[in-house]
Each structure stands twice: as C-alpha cells, then as structure tokens.
Design an enzyme around this catalytic site. Structure first.
Site, PDB file in Angstrom:
ATOM      1  N   ASP A   1       0.709  -1.383  -0.097  1.00 25.89           N
ATOM      2  CA  ASP A   1       0.118  -0.148   0.086  1.00 25.89           C
ATOM      3  C   ASP A   1       0.839   1.441  -0.116  1.00 25.89           C
ATOM      4  O   ASP A   1       2.110   1.210   0.413  1.00 25.89           O
ATOM      5  CB  ASP A   1      -0.903  -0.045   1.140  1.00 25.89           C
ATOM      6  CG  ASP A   1      -2.152   0.896   1.011  1.00 25.89           C
ATOM      7  OD1 ASP A   1      -3.456   0.345   0.896  1.00 25.89           O
ATOM      8  OD2 ASP A   1      -2.184   2.061   0.904  1.00 25.89           O
TER       9      ASP A   1
ATOM     10  N   SER B   1     -16.636  -2.110  -9.441  1.00 23.19           N
ATOM     11  CA  SER B   1     -17.679  -1.509  -8.723  1.00 23.19           C
ATOM     12  C   SER B   1     -19.040  -1.344  -9.321  1.00 23.19           C
ATOM     13  O   SER B   1     -19.146  -1.272 -10.558  1.00 23.19           O
ATOM     14  CB  SER B   1     -17.126  -0.037  -8.521  1.00 23.19           C
ATOM     15  OG  SER B   1     -18.276   0.689  -7.833  1.00 23.19           O
TER      16      SER B   1
ATOM     17  N   CYS C   1     -20.282   1.178  -9.489  1.00 28.37           N
ATOM     18  CA  CYS C   1     -20.415   2.471 -10.029  1.00 28.37           C
ATOM     19  C   CYS C   1     -20.067   2.311 -11.573  1.00 28.37           C
ATOM     20  O   CYS C   1     -19.970   3.291 -12.514  1.00 28.37           O
ATOM     21  CB  CYS C   1     -19.452   3.313  -9.644  1.00 28.37           C
ATOM     22  SG  CYS C   1     -19.691   3.826  -8.011  1.00 28.37           S
TER      23      CYS C   1
ATOM     24  N   TYR D   1     -14.614   7.884 -11.318  1.00 30.54           N
ATOM     25  CA  TYR D   1     -14.273   6.618 -10.534  1.00 30.54           C
ATOM     26  C   TYR D   1     -15.021   5.311 -11.313  1.00 30.54           C
ATOM     27  O   TYR D   1     -14.374   4.251 -11.685  1.00 30.54           O
ATOM     28  CB  TYR D   1     -15.224   6.707  -9.284  1.00 30.54           C
ATOM     29  CG  TYR D   1     -14.830   5.383  -8.356  1.00 30.54           C
ATOM     30  CD1 TYR D   1     -13.755   5.067  -7.759  1.00 30.54           C
ATOM     31  CD2 TYR D   1     -16.220   4.650  -8.084  1.00 30.54           C
ATOM     32  CE1 TYR D   1     -13.739   3.925  -7.165  1.00 30.54           C
ATOM     33  CE2 TYR D   1     -16.070   3.393  -7.352  1.00 30.54           C
ATOM     34  CZ  TYR D   1     -14.883   3.213  -6.969  1.00 30.54           C
ATOM     35  OH  TYR D   1     -14.733   2.023  -5.945  1.00 30.54           O
TER      36      TYR D   1
ATOM     37  N   LYS E   1     -13.013   2.193 -13.605  1.00 26.94           N
ATOM     38  CA  LYS E   1     -13.450   0.789 -13.043  1.00 26.94           C
ATOM     39  C   LYS E   1     -13.926   0.039 -14.334  1.00 26.94           C
ATOM     40  O   LYS E   1     -13.249  -1.160 -14.654  1.00 26.94           O
ATOM     41  CB  LYS E   1     -14.621   0.629 -12.190  1.00 26.94           C
ATOM     42  CG  LYS E   1     -14.181   1.168 -10.854  1.00 26.94           C
ATOM     43  CD  LYS E   1     -13.191   0.235 -10.128  1.00 26.94           C
ATOM     44  CE  LYS E   1     -12.912   0.662  -8.611  1.00 26.94           C
ATOM     45  NZ  LYS E   1     -11.576   0.051  -8.229  1.00 26.94           N
TER      46      LYS E   1
ATOM     47  N   GLU F   1     -15.438   8.292   4.149  1.00 23.34           N
ATOM     48  CA  GLU F   1     -16.367   6.998   4.379  1.00 23.34           C
ATOM     49  C   GLU F   1     -17.817   7.288   3.417  1.00 23.34           C
ATOM     50  O   GLU F   1     -18.086   8.099   3.027  1.00 23.34           O
ATOM     51  CB  GLU F   1     -16.562   7.576   5.866  1.00 23.34           C
ATOM     52  CG  GLU F   1     -17.576   8.578   6.193  1.00 23.34           C
ATOM     53  CD  GLU F   1     -16.661  10.026   6.290  1.00 23.34           C
ATOM     54  OE1 GLU F   1     -15.192   9.869   5.794  1.00 23.34           O
ATOM     55  OE2 GLU F   1     -17.010  11.109   6.735  1.00 23.34           O
TER      56      GLU F   1
ATOM     57  N   ALA G   1     -21.947   5.641   3.118  1.00 25.30           N
ATOM     58  CA  ALA G   1     -23.176   5.944   4.282  1.00 25.30           C
ATOM     59  C   ALA G   1     -23.049   5.089   5.432  1.00 25.30           C
ATOM     60  O   ALA G   1     -23.497   5.559   6.509  1.00 25.30           O
ATOM     61  CB  ALA G   1     -24.497   5.794   3.374  1.00 25.30           C
TER      62      ALA G   1
ATOM     63  N   GLN H   1     -33.164   7.495  -1.054  1.00 20.20           N
ATOM     64  CA  GLN H   1     -32.289   7.168  -2.160  1.00 20.20           C
ATOM     65  C   GLN H   1     -32.185   5.657  -1.636  1.00 20.20           C
ATOM     66  O   GLN H   1     -31.825   5.663  -0.403  1.00 20.20           O
ATOM     67  CB  GLN H   1     -31.155   8.044  -2.660  1.00 20.20           C
ATOM     68  CG  GLN H   1     -30.045   8.159  -1.108  1.00 20.20           C
ATOM     69  CD  GLN H   1     -30.388   9.217  -0.402  1.00 20.20           C
ATOM     70  OE1 GLN H   1     -31.255   9.737  -0.340  1.00 20.20           O
ATOM     71  NE2 GLN H   1     -29.481  10.042   0.230  1.00 20.20           N
TER      72      GLN H   1
HETATM   73  P1  NAD Z   1      -9.982   1.787   0.663  1.00 21.33           P
HETATM   74  O1  NAD Z   1      -9.515   3.208   0.388  1.00 21.33           O
HETATM   75  O2  NAD Z   1      -9.929   1.398   2.242  1.00 21.33           O
HETATM   76  O3  NAD Z   1      -8.429   0.999   0.182  1.00 21.33           O
HETATM   77  C1  NAD Z   1      -7.703   1.323  -1.064  1.00 21.33           C
HETATM   78  C2  NAD Z   1      -6.251   1.275  -0.467  1.00 21.33           C
HETATM   79  O4  NAD Z   1      -5.719   1.312  -1.693  1.00 21.33           O
HETATM   80  C3  NAD Z   1      -5.825   2.333   0.071  1.00 21.33           C
HETATM   81  O5  NAD Z   1      -5.289   1.928   1.454  1.00 21.33           O
HETATM   82  C4  NAD Z   1      -4.990   3.249  -0.489  1.00 21.33           C
HETATM   83  O6  NAD Z   1      -3.734   3.982   0.196  1.00 21.33           O
HETATM   84  C5  NAD Z   1      -4.314   2.128  -1.460  1.00 21.33           C
HETATM   85  N1  NAD Z   1      -3.912   2.473  -2.820  1.00 21.33           N
HETATM   86  C6  NAD Z   1      -4.665   3.477  -3.420  1.00 21.33           C
HETATM   87  N2  NAD Z   1      -3.729   3.881  -4.617  1.00 21.33           N
HETATM   88  C7  NAD Z   1      -2.515   3.160  -4.420  1.00 21.33           C
HETATM   89  C8  NAD Z   1      -1.515   3.064  -5.090  1.00 21.33           C
HETATM   90  N3  NAD Z   1      -1.171   3.875  -6.240  1.00 21.33           N
HETATM   91  N4  NAD Z   1      -0.325   2.350  -4.745  1.00 21.33           N
HETATM   92  C9  NAD Z   1      -0.473   1.576  -3.484  1.00 21.33           C
HETATM   93  N5  NAD Z   1      -1.732   1.503  -2.833  1.00 21.33           N
HETATM   94  C10 NAD Z   1      -2.713   2.479  -3.103  1.00 21.33           C
HETATM   95  O7  NAD Z   1     -10.919   1.113   0.090  1.00 21.33           O
HETATM   96  P2  NAD Z   1     -11.537  -0.202   0.168  1.00 21.33           P
HETATM   97  O8  NAD Z   1     -13.159  -0.054   0.513  1.00 21.33           O
HETATM   98  O9  NAD Z   1     -10.690  -1.163   0.788  1.00 21.33           O
HETATM   99  O10 NAD Z   1     -11.609  -0.620  -1.456  1.00 21.33           O
HETATM  100  C11 NAD Z   1     -10.791  -1.631  -1.998  1.00 21.33           C
HETATM  101  C12 NAD Z   1     -11.198  -1.800  -3.561  1.00 21.33           C
HETATM  102  O11 NAD Z   1     -12.577  -2.088  -3.513  1.00 21.33           O
HETATM  103  C13 NAD Z   1     -11.131  -0.521  -4.212  1.00 21.33           C
HETATM  104  O12 NAD Z   1     -10.493  -0.850  -5.750  1.00 21.33           O
HETATM  105  C14 NAD Z   1     -12.120   0.222  -4.509  1.00 21.33           C
HETATM  106  O13 NAD Z   1     -12.501   0.837  -5.612  1.00 21.33           O
HETATM  107  C15 NAD Z   1     -12.999  -1.259  -4.456  1.00 21.33           C
HETATM  108  N6  NAD Z   1     -14.368  -1.119  -4.178  1.00 21.33           N
HETATM  109  C16 NAD Z   1     -14.843  -0.913  -2.888  1.00 21.33           C
HETATM  110  C17 NAD Z   1     -16.177  -0.612  -2.377  1.00 21.33           C
HETATM  111  C18 NAD Z   1     -16.604  -0.447  -1.115  1.00 21.33           C
HETATM  112  O14 NAD Z   1     -17.465  -0.335  -0.741  1.00 21.33           O
HETATM  113  N7  NAD Z   1     -15.766  -0.305  -0.069  1.00 21.33           N
HETATM  114  C19 NAD Z   1     -17.219  -0.564  -3.468  1.00 21.33           C
HETATM  115  C20 NAD Z   1     -16.794  -1.017  -5.065  1.00 21.33           C
HETATM  116  C21 NAD Z   1     -15.515  -1.172  -5.141  1.00 21.33           C
END
Ligand code: NAD
Length: 326
Positions: A32, A116, A118, A147, A151, A189, A191, A218
């Site tokens: 990370d 996602s 999205c 975003y 994806k 964060e 919802a 919503q």
């Molecule tokens: P999060 O933000 O908690 O975790 C993402 C992590 O990626 C972060 O710790 C960030 O520092 C790291 N990161 C970002 N860019 C980076 C880079 N260039 N190099 C190294 N690390 C990097 O988010 P999450 O909720 O754990 O989501 C994880 C994945 O799931 C993401 O791809 C997100 O788009 C996808 N996602 C999450 C949700 C959700 O509801 N949480 C929904 C749809 C998709």
C-alpha cells in the site's frame, strides 16, 4: 501455499482479505502507498511494503514471485469523495494497468480486480424503486463519472489481457461494502460508516441532531465485509472470467438504515436532511442471478447483523476520543 500479492492491503477490504488469507496459511506480500502506521490492519507474518503502485517498476517488484494478485488499490471513497475527485479516481487506471502488465510479464496464475457497481449506466438508476442491476446493464456504457469509468476501463483491460495474453483475470463488481476496520471519518467514508459515526456521536455527546445527505429516500444495498472477502476468494479461485456482481440484494433506503442504527444504538435522533449534499444515483441494487448460477452462493449477512458489528466497532473508537455527555 502459493504466494499472494494484495495491492491496497492497507485499506479496508485489502486488510480484511490479508487477515483471512494469512489465517488460511497463505504467504503474503501486502503493498500500500500509505505509511504502515496508517494501515487499517497489519498482518505481522506478511511481507508488508510501502510503495506507490501507479509506478510500473514498483508493480514489477510487488508482483515478483506471486502466483495470485488481488488488485484492491484505488483512490476511492463515498459520494462526497468521488463526485469531487474525478481525476484522482481516474488516475487509479495507472495502478490497474501497471499491475496487469507486471502480472503478464511475471506469468501470474490469477489476477483479481475489484470493480464497482459504479460502472452501471446512470439511466438505469434514476428511481429509488429500482430493478436490480444485471451484469449486462453496464452497456451501453454511461458509468459514474470519473471513478466508474476507471473501473469500466480496467475491467476491459482485464478482459483483453486474458484474450490477447492468456492472463487468467477475475472481476467482481462490489456493491457498497461496510464493516469494522473501514473508513468512518475524514471525508472518504461511505453511508453506513458515516451514519454509524453520527449516531454513535449523538449517543456520546447527547446532541441528537444528525445530518443526512439528501432526502434519505435514495436506495442501495450494502454488503458486509465477511461476505465480501468470502465472495472475492470464491470468484478468484473460480472458473468464470467475466465481471460478476458481488453485493447484497437487501435493498434499503438511507432513512431505513438510520432507523436500524437508531434501534441498534437505543436512541432516536433528529434528522436534518441536507438536500444539496452529494447523493449519487437515486436507487441501486444487485441482481445476484449470475453469482447464484455460477457459485451456488450469494452474500447473505443481513444489514441488521452487519450494522450491529460496525456500529459497535465505531462506537468503541469514538468512545475513547469524545467527551461523554453528563
Ligand atoms: P480503501 O480506500 O480502504 O483501500 C484502498 C487502498 O488502496 C488504500 O489503502 C490506498 O492507500 C491504496 N492505494 C490507492 N492507490 C494506491 C497506489 N497507487 N499504490 C498503492 N496503494 C494504493 O478502499 P476499500 O473500500 O478497501 O476498496 C478496495 C477496492 O474495492 C478498491 O479498488 C475500491 O474501488 C473497490 N470497491 C470498494 C467498494 C466499497 O464499498 N468499499 C465498493 C466498490 C468497489
């Protein structure tokens, strides 16, 4: 056991996946770009690396020796974040692309990409009384600006890396994941965590007024983290390469979620609706026909069960930092 790279392991889902895979005996490299002190969960037995995976050389070093790659690294957040940071969200295209290039060159066995809901076309999400989204509803494409387009693009990169280079790619479209060890403040964060924080704050301070973004009508579905990790493992190890919805099909309005949280917390709050706050699409649910057909399973942890765990976790964190009302 085979070597696994978790990209984005310092985040919410990456951290929970790391804990689960470590418990199962996998040898892990967790990467990370956040400093180690800021990782949500740290697996001491893993090789924990701080690196920016937008950089191709960093991706090559991270992927080296890995049999399986989980790409969970992205700049993401709730609606407030993604509506105001479209370019930043799109830059995650570098992470996905460079990880795929490194995985192809390293001869990785499986590559998982966290997509996602999205990606879905906005014109199919204009009513709170939604028809659940099937995988084919992503086309003709009209994804969430920024975003969602990133994806969708990386989903297609996965598909073409499979077709052209033979890399085994797997894609899950997550629908709103929540749970303990997630982001609950700071602006990214989502919802469930935001509302749990507001209601826990109301309990702790005695100020019962909370802000709700939009009119609260919503609708969404929310998947608890344990279902997310289980489904992610299943899809990665499974035979099906095209994108699959990974989400709960329990549809609730934001107002209904507030009512559940009030019940969990044992208070009633005064709801102030902020109609100019970001709200995203009007309604969205996950059609789980495909995941049921392919895997005989779908996320099933109820919102009530998941919110109880999440609320308690957030409450405990706030309780140590907020003054308690007298
Ligand atoms: P999060 O933000 O908690 O975790 C993402 C992590 O990626 C972060 O710790 C960030 O520092 C790291 N990161 C970002 N860019 C980076 C880079 N260039 N190099 C190294 N690390 C990097 O988010 P999450 O909720 O754990 O989501 C994880 C994945 O799931 C993401 O791809 C997100 O788009 C996808 N996602 C999450 C949700 C959700 O509801 N949480 C929904 C749809 C998709």
């Amino acid at each position: 056991m085979s070597d696994v790279l978790i990209a984005g392991a310092g985040g919410f889902i990456g951290g929970s996946l790391a804990v689960r895979l470590s418990d199962e005996g996998y040898s892990l490299r967790c990467v990370d770009r956040k400093p180690l002190d800021d990782w949500y969960q740290l697996v001491p037995e893993a090789e924990n690396v701080v690196a920016d995976l937008q950089d191709l050389d960093a991706c090559r070093a991270a992927v080296s020796g890995a049999e399986t790659v989980y790409d969970l690294a992205a700049d993401m957040g709730g609606m407030g974040f993604i509506e105001n940071n479209k370019a930043l969200c799109m830059l995650s295209v570098l992470t996905g692309t460079h990880l795929l290039v490194a995985a192809r060159d390293e001869g990785v066995g499986r590559f998982f990409f966290a997509s996602s809901a999205c990606v879905y076309a906005a014109d199919k999400q204009i009513s709170p009384d939604v028809t659940a989204l099937k995988e084919e509803d992503a086309y003709p494409a009209m994804a969430e600006d920024g975003y969602g387009w990133e994806k969708l693009f990386t989903e297609r990169m996965c598909r073409h890396f499979h077709e052209d280079f033979g890399l085994e790619t797997r894609v899950a479209r997550y629908h709103n994941v929540y749970g303990p060890h997630g982001t609950y403040d700071g602006g990214r964060e989502k919802a469930p965590a935001a509302l749990a924080r507001k209601i826990a704050t109301a309990v702790l301070t005695g100020d019962r007024s909370i802000e709700i973004w939009g009119d609260g009508e919503q609708t969404r579905s929310f998947m608890y983290i344990d279902d997310c990790v289980r489904g992610t493992r299943m899809i990665t190890d499974g035979p099906y390469g095209s994108p699959v919805n990974l989400g709960s099909s329990e549809l609730v309005s934001i107002n209904e979620m507030v009512t559940i949280l009030e019940d969990v917390a044992g208070i009633q709050v005064k709801r102030n609706h902020n109609l100019s706050a970001p709200q995203g699409v009007r309604g969205r649910n996950s059609d789980n026909t495909l995941i049921r057909e392919r895997y005989g399973w779908e996320p099933s942890i109820t919102l009530r069960e998941g919110l109880e765990q999440t609320y308690r976790w957030i409450y405990d964190r706030l309780a140590s930092s907020l003054p308690v009302s007298g």
